[in-house]
Design a protein around this motif. Structure first.
Motif, mmCIF file in Angstrom:
data_model
loop_
_atom_site.group_PDB
_atom_site.id
_atom_site.type_symbol
_atom_site.label_atom_id
_atom_site.label_comp_id
_atom_site.label_asym_id
_atom_site.label_seq_id
_atom_site.Cartn_x
_atom_site.Cartn_y
_atom_site.Cartn_z
ATOM 1 N N VAL A 69 28.956 23.182 -3.956
ATOM 2 C CA VAL A 69 29.938 23.820 -3.084
ATOM 3 C C VAL A 69 29.202 24.216 -1.808
ATOM 4 N N ILE A 74 28.878 26.508 1.244
ATOM 5 C CA ILE A 74 29.306 27.853 1.624
ATOM 6 C C ILE A 74 28.904 28.050 3.083
ATOM 7 N N GLU A 96 32.203 36.834 0.457
ATOM 8 C CA GLU A 96 31.441 36.689 -0.783
ATOM 9 C C GLU A 96 31.967 35.486 -1.554
ATOM 10 N N LYS A 97 31.060 34.670 -2.066
ATOM 11 C CA LYS A 97 31.431 33.517 -2.881
ATOM 12 C C LYS A 97 30.868 33.743 -4.275
ATOM 13 N N ALA A 108 26.614 35.153 -7.302
ATOM 14 C CA ALA A 108 27.374 35.411 -6.068
ATOM 15 C C ALA A 108 26.416 35.439 -4.882
ATOM 16 N N THR A 117 26.580 36.238 -0.402
ATOM 17 C CA THR A 117 27.294 36.577 0.829
ATOM 18 C C THR A 117 26.360 36.259 1.985
ATOM 19 N N SER A 146 24.663 28.389 6.609
ATOM 20 C CA SER A 146 25.338 27.768 5.474
ATOM 21 C C SER A 146 24.324 27.385 4.393
#
Length: 91
Positions: free
Chosen positions: A14, A16, A21-22, A78, A80, A85
């Motif tokens: 993925v 980001i 937050e992911k 997680a 942030t 990226s």
């Protein structure tokens, strides 16, 4: 996951590239461009920010091309970003 499984991202990735937050389980993060990370969590523990255990000066950007891997058998849960990226290599 074996080292070779991580390198070929057998479970997918993925990208980001925002500051929200992911939350996802990742074996590692590949820093795709110079990036400042605001927060990093492991093992689903959302009460503890472990960023300073991985980056000695957290407010300074991490250069593109760095592969951040978890310590002691942990997994990332997680992240942030402040800017830049990363590519989450999924667990």
């Amino acid at each position: 996951m074996t080292n070779s499984g991580e390198l070929i991202a057998i479970n997918g990735v993925v990208v980001i590239n925002d500051t929200a937050e992911k939350v996802l389980n990742a074996d590692s993060y590949y820093v795709a461009e110079d990036t400042v990370i605001a927060r990093l969590e492991v093992n689903g523990d959302d009460a503890t920010d472990v960023l300073s255990s991985y980056i000695t000066t957290p407010a300074t950007g991490v250069k593109a091309g760095v592969l951040i891997t978890p310590q002691r058998g942990d997994y990332f849960s997680a992240i942030t970003l402040t800017s830049g990226s990363v590519v989450a290599i999924l667990k």
